[in-house]
Enzyme design. Structure first.
Site, PDB file in Angstrom:
ATOM      1  N   HIS A 183     -22.584 -93.578 -46.787  1.00  0.00           N
ATOM      2  CA  HIS A 183     -21.030 -94.643 -47.306  1.00  0.00           C
ATOM      3  C   HIS A 183     -21.369 -95.032 -48.498  1.00  0.00           C
ATOM      4  CE1 HIS A 183     -19.313 -92.755 -43.663  1.00  0.00           C
ATOM      5  NE2 HIS A 183     -19.991 -93.812 -43.010  1.00  0.00           N
ATOM      6  N   ARG A 290     -20.323 -78.350 -40.847  1.00  0.00           N
ATOM      7  CA  ARG A 290     -21.568 -78.242 -39.664  1.00  0.00           C
ATOM      8  C   ARG A 290     -20.673 -78.889 -37.996  1.00  0.00           C
ATOM      9  NH1 ARG A 290     -22.976 -81.037 -44.451  1.00  0.00           N
ATOM     10  NH2 ARG A 290     -24.964 -80.605 -45.667  1.00  0.00           N
ATOM     11  N   ARG A 325     -20.620 -73.441 -39.014  1.00  0.00           N
ATOM     12  CA  ARG A 325     -21.953 -72.922 -38.406  1.00  0.00           C
ATOM     13  C   ARG A 325     -21.781 -73.418 -36.730  1.00  0.00           C
ATOM     14  NH1 ARG A 325     -26.713 -76.127 -40.819  1.00  0.00           N
ATOM     15  NH2 ARG A 325     -25.366 -78.079 -40.118  1.00  0.00           N
ATOM     16  N   GLU A 424     -32.739 -68.896 -43.135  1.00  0.00           N
ATOM     17  CA  GLU A 424     -34.168 -70.694 -42.836  1.00  0.00           C
ATOM     18  C   GLU A 424     -35.286 -69.688 -42.596  1.00  0.00           C
ATOM     19  OE1 GLU A 424     -31.442 -73.988 -41.178  1.00  0.00           O
ATOM     20  OE2 GLU A 424     -30.303 -72.049 -39.548  1.00  0.00           O
ATOM     21  N   ASN A 447     -32.920 -75.683 -46.974  1.00  0.00           N
ATOM     22  CA  ASN A 447     -33.777 -77.143 -47.138  1.00  0.00           C
ATOM     23  C   ASN A 447     -34.415 -76.607 -46.272  1.00  0.00           C
ATOM     24  OD1 ASN A 447     -31.968 -78.078 -48.785  1.00  0.00           O
ATOM     25  ND2 ASN A 447     -30.592 -79.341 -46.902  1.00  0.00           N
ATOM     26  N   ASP A 448     -34.759 -75.655 -44.692  1.00  0.00           N
ATOM     27  CA  ASP A 448     -35.011 -75.434 -43.810  1.00  0.00           C
ATOM     28  C   ASP A 448     -36.323 -74.016 -44.298  1.00  0.00           C
ATOM     29  OD1 ASP A 448     -35.719 -77.117 -41.693  1.00  0.00           O
ATOM     30  OD2 ASP A 448     -33.759 -76.249 -40.886  1.00  0.00           O
ATOM     31  N   ARG A 458     -40.783 -81.923 -44.726  1.00  0.00           N
ATOM     32  CA  ARG A 458     -40.662 -82.613 -45.495  1.00  0.00           C
ATOM     33  C   ARG A 458     -40.080 -83.835 -45.382  1.00  0.00           C
ATOM     34  NH1 ARG A 458     -34.103 -81.228 -45.980  1.00  0.00           N
ATOM     35  NH2 ARG A 458     -33.718 -80.044 -44.007  1.00  0.00           N
ATOM     36  N   CYS A 495     -25.932 -72.511 -49.358  1.00  0.00           N
ATOM     37  CA  CYS A 495     -25.910 -74.101 -48.945  1.00  0.00           C
ATOM     38  C   CYS A 495     -27.005 -74.723 -49.292  1.00  0.00           C
ATOM     39  CB  CYS A 495     -25.401 -73.941 -47.779  1.00  0.00           C
ATOM     40  SG  CYS A 495     -25.399 -73.014 -45.929  1.00  0.00           S
TER      41      CYS A 495
END
Length: 563
Positions: A183, A290, A325, A424, A447-448, A458, A495
């Site tokens: 945040h 998401r 998604r 992914e 990422n994945d 990771r 993405c």
């Protein structure tokens, strides 16, 4: 003079000022157990603390969606009931009952693989901090005596902290904790205040007498610079200001290379606030919505109406293409209201589309909500963790059932809604040609994909240095997917942070990537970079990259490109 290099800035810019070290308040809970006769008193104390907290937050919520979300956290029946249950059944005092609830809930969120989701635990921490302050009668504001230009140095900062600051004097933030999606990072970017987060043990390096340069462009902090260094950074700060003005002036221009290749710049979002920010930052659509936020921030599976309202609001806000998604949860991402079996390796376990296909009623509720919202704009559906054509077809069969139900109920929806998948897994890469025949689009989840291709967790600090999306195996996989998609006339997007990486953009453009989806704040910079690239030169670069055998060779090529 001392210079400290950091990994990554959370909010870009260059600022200077005296260090202001935040002294953290002692909010340790009273550990004592209580007698039967004290339980009612403790419950009343807790409920008054909740009431006072909600009243404070509602004032702040008038000007901030973050605090509006905090009101929902404070009013969450699960929070109230769990704390009261601990007081009643376990003889915990209100402070201890609150602390135990927070510890349990925060642990749940922080165990998640998705960094953006992990940072949502900050909401719970911040709201509980306010409640604890009210329980303890603490009202002090550690920022009230700031009367000169300063850079705030803290272990971490929450929205409640920034609400107490006078930004006439606050020039930047440096925190020991937090990530680029925390945040403090989000608020810093929205207020355009430079920030560097995750600088371990930095408070040990400085005192309130030190003067700092916070270089969130070069990713460094300079303690007590000499006069020549100060002057150098005053010049750099002015150059950056002029560059920002130039980027903003290009906000409405297409992301078109100098020789005519045009791509789309989309944003990744997880809330309506994120969607609004994407609009403000010039995103041409939403490449990743998401949807798991709707599930994780709830005390039960969200209803069809709750989801429909969220999706409808989002598409009416963006007024451009939006890819939702479907539920990407399970294994490492748990829900407080649903019991998952313990798994030895959750990353290879029951998650994402596997859960949706098994929990058909839950899946249909989401698909019906998405279909209904599709009547209000260009919504597309993306299935996560697909490893086979069979899975994709099974998901679409359930979608067809939902369409038929809506037709029978005379509820409008887009009958030709597009469906695609996130690439992914290695299986999806190897079967990309077969999948491309079936889907409407691909979106590469780097990422994945990186994690699975390299067999590197990771989140494991011992091997995290091995996690690198510039590994030749990852780059060749990306190139293969793009080629497979284009062979069958399908759009291929990406993405994740890799889509906005300055080093990666020329290579990805050269590979033929059609859509780059990223954090909204990176859109302007990506647009500028693409408009200053030559597509044919980038194609040559991509071809050369794909035959390199080491990360070092790849990086040497990318670093030399354009010089």
């Amino acid at each position: 003079m001392k210079t400290i290099s950091v990994t990554k800035a959370a909010s870009k810019g260059i600022v200077m000022g005296k260090a202001f070290i935040v002294v953290q308040q002692n909010l340790e809970a009273d550990k004592r157990l209580i007698r039967e006769s004290e339980k009612e008193v403790e419950i009343k104390k807790f409920e008054k603390a909740i009431k006072d907290t909600v009243a404070d937050l509602k004032i702040l919520a008038k000007d901030s969606d973050i605090f509006a979300a905090h009101v929902d956290v404070a009013e969450d029946p699960d929070l109230h009931d769990s704390v009261v249950q601990r007081i009643t059944d376990e003889s915990k005092n209100a402070q201890l009952a609150l602390q135990e609830y927070v510890d349990t809930t925060v642990t749940l969120f922080e165990s998640l693989d998705d960094e953006y989701l992990r940072e949502r635990s900050a909401d719970i921490k911040d709201v509980s901090k306010r409640i604890m302050c009210n329980l303890k009668g603490i009202k002090s504001n550690p920022f009230e005596n700031i009367n000169q230009e300063v850079i705030v140095v803290a272990e971490d900062l929450a929205p409640s902290d920034t609400a107490n600051m006078d930004f006439k004097y606050i020039r930047g933030f440096i925190t020991e904790g937090g990530g680029v999606t925390s945040h403090v990072a989000i608020m810093a970017r929205s207020m355009e205040i430079p920030a560097i987060v995750g600088v371990a043990n930095f408070k040990e390096e400085v005192t309130n007498d030190d003067y700092l340069i916070l270089d969130a462009l070069g990713a460094k902090i300079i303690i007590n610079p000499d006069e020549a260094t100060k002057q150098e950074y005053i010049k750099k700060a002015q150059e950056y200001k002029e560059m920002k003005e130039k980027l903003e002036s290009m906000n409405g221009l297409p992301a078109t290379s100098k020789d005519g290749r045009t791509v789309e710049l989309f944003a990744n979002v997880g809330s309506i606030t994120d969607v609004e920010n994407a609009v403000a930052r010039g995103a041409e659509g939403i490449g990743l919505f998401r949807s798991e936020f709707l599930y994780m921030e709830n005390t039960k599976f969200p209803t069809e109406q709750e989801q429909f309202t969220a999706y409808k609001t989002a598409i009416e806000t963006i007024k451009k293409p939006m890819i939702i998604r479907t539920l990407d949860i399970g294994g490492d991402k748990e829900l407080s209201y649903y019991k998952f079996d313990q798994e030895e390796n959750p990353f290879l376990g029951w998650r994402a589309i596997r859960i949706s296909l098994d929990l058909k009623d839950v899946f249909k509720t989401q698909l019906r909500a998405i279909l209904r919202a599709s009547a209000f704009g260009d919504i597309r559906i993306m299935y996560p963790m697909i490893i086979s054509v069979e899975e994709f077809k099974a998901a679409n069969e359930i979608l067809e059932e939902c369409k038929q139900e809506l037709r029978q109920d005379c509820i409008p929806f887009n009958a030709s809604i597009q469906t695609g998948i996130m690439i992914e897994t290695p299986a999806a890469v190897l079967c990309a040609d077969d999948l491309a025949k079936e889907v409407d689009f691909f979106s590469i989840g780097t990422n994945d994909l990186t994690q699975y291709l390299l067999a590197v967790d990771r989140g494991n600090q011992k091997i995290s240095k091995m996690y690198n999306s510039f590994h030749p195996a990852v780059l060749r996989a990306i190139n293969k997917v793009i080629e497979a998609g284009h062979k069958h006339g399908k759009i291929v997007g990406m993405c994740g942070e890799f889509a906005s990486d300055e080093k990666a953009i020329p290579m990805l453009l050269g590979m033929g990537l059609d859509e780059f989806s990223m954090t909204a704040t990176e859109v302007a910079s990506a647009r500028y970079n693409i408009r200053n690239l030559n597509y044919k030169e980038c194609q040559k670069l991509a071809n050369e990259v794909c035959i390199k055998g080491t990360i070092a060779e790849v990086m040497e090529l990318l670093n030399d490109f354009g010089k």
